[in-house]
Design a protein around this motif. Structure first.
Motif, short mmCIF file in Angstrom:
data_model
loop_
_atom_site.label_atom_id
_atom_site.label_comp_id
_atom_site.label_asym_id
_atom_site.label_seq_id
_atom_site.Cartn_x
_atom_site.Cartn_y
_atom_site.Cartn_z
N GLN A 187 98.79 60.96 108.02
CA GLN A 187 99.14 59.54 107.87
C GLN A 187 100.60 59.31 108.22
OE1 GLN A 187 96.70 57.35 107.55
NE2 GLN A 187 95.50 59.24 107.59
N TYR A 188 101.44 60.24 107.83
CA TYR A 188 102.87 60.14 108.15
C TYR A 188 103.07 60.16 109.67
CZ TYR A 188 107.84 61.20 108.17
OH TYR A 188 109.20 61.17 108.39
N SER A 236 101.78 56.93 111.33
CA SER A 236 102.66 55.77 111.11
C SER A 236 103.97 55.93 111.87
CB SER A 236 102.92 55.57 109.62
OG SER A 236 103.67 56.64 109.09
N TYR A 243 99.75 50.72 111.48
CA TYR A 243 98.95 51.85 111.06
C TYR A 243 98.02 51.42 109.95
CZ TYR A 243 102.76 52.04 107.68
OH TYR A 243 103.69 51.71 106.74
N TYR A 290 97.26 55.02 104.33
CA TYR A 290 98.64 55.33 103.94
C TYR A 290 98.77 55.26 102.42
CZ TYR A 290 103.69 55.49 104.75
OH TYR A 290 105.01 55.86 104.79
N LEU A 323 106.94 59.71 102.74
CA LEU A 323 106.04 58.57 102.96
C LEU A 323 106.63 57.28 102.41
CD1 LEU A 323 102.59 60.22 102.20
CD2 LEU A 323 103.26 59.17 104.35
N GLY A 375 107.61 54.10 104.60
CA GLY A 375 106.99 52.81 104.29
C GLY A 375 108.01 51.73 104.05
#
Length: 93
Positions: free
Chosen positions: A24-25, A28, A34, A39, A82, A86
Motif C-alpha cells: 500500500q505504501y 500510494s 490510491y 491504505y 504510512l 498520508g
C-alpha cells in the motif's frame, strides 16, 4: 512461555501484514490517487499486529520477547511511514 506454534503463527501474521502495508505504501508513492480503503486497512492491520505482539510478550520468555520487540519496531516504523505519507497527501487518520 509462549508456545512455539503461537509464536510461529504470530510471526507469519506480522510478516503478511507488513507485506500488505508495504504494498500500500508503494502504491500510494507511485500514484496520486490510491485506494483509501486498502491504505486505512493497512494501518488498522498494523495496529492490530502491534497489540497482538504486546499481548504475546506477556507470556514470552526472554528470547521470544527480543524477537517480539524487533517485530514491534518493524510494525511501528511502517505505521509511522504510512501516517507521514498520508499526511503529505492530505489524508487524515
Amino acid at each position: 512461555m509462549a508456545t512455539r506454534d503461537s509464536m510461529s503463527t504470530l510471526t507469519q501474521q506480522v510478516e503478511d501484514t507488513i507485506r500488505f502495508a508495504e504494498e500500500q505504501y508503494k502504491q500510494s508513492s507511485m500514484q496520486e490517487q490510491y485506494n483509501d480503503d486498502n491504505y486505512i486497512q493497512a494501518l488498522q492491520r498494523l495496529e492490530q499486529m502491534y497489540q497482538d505482539i504486546a499481548t504475546m510478550a506477556h507470556s514470552a520468555n526472554g528470547q521470544q520477547r527480543e524477537q517480539l520487540h524487533r517485530m514491534r519496531l518493524q510494525v511501528q516504523q511502517l505505521q509511522n511511514s504510512l501516517i507521514l505519507q498520508g499526511s503529505r497527501g492530505g489524508e487524515q487518520f
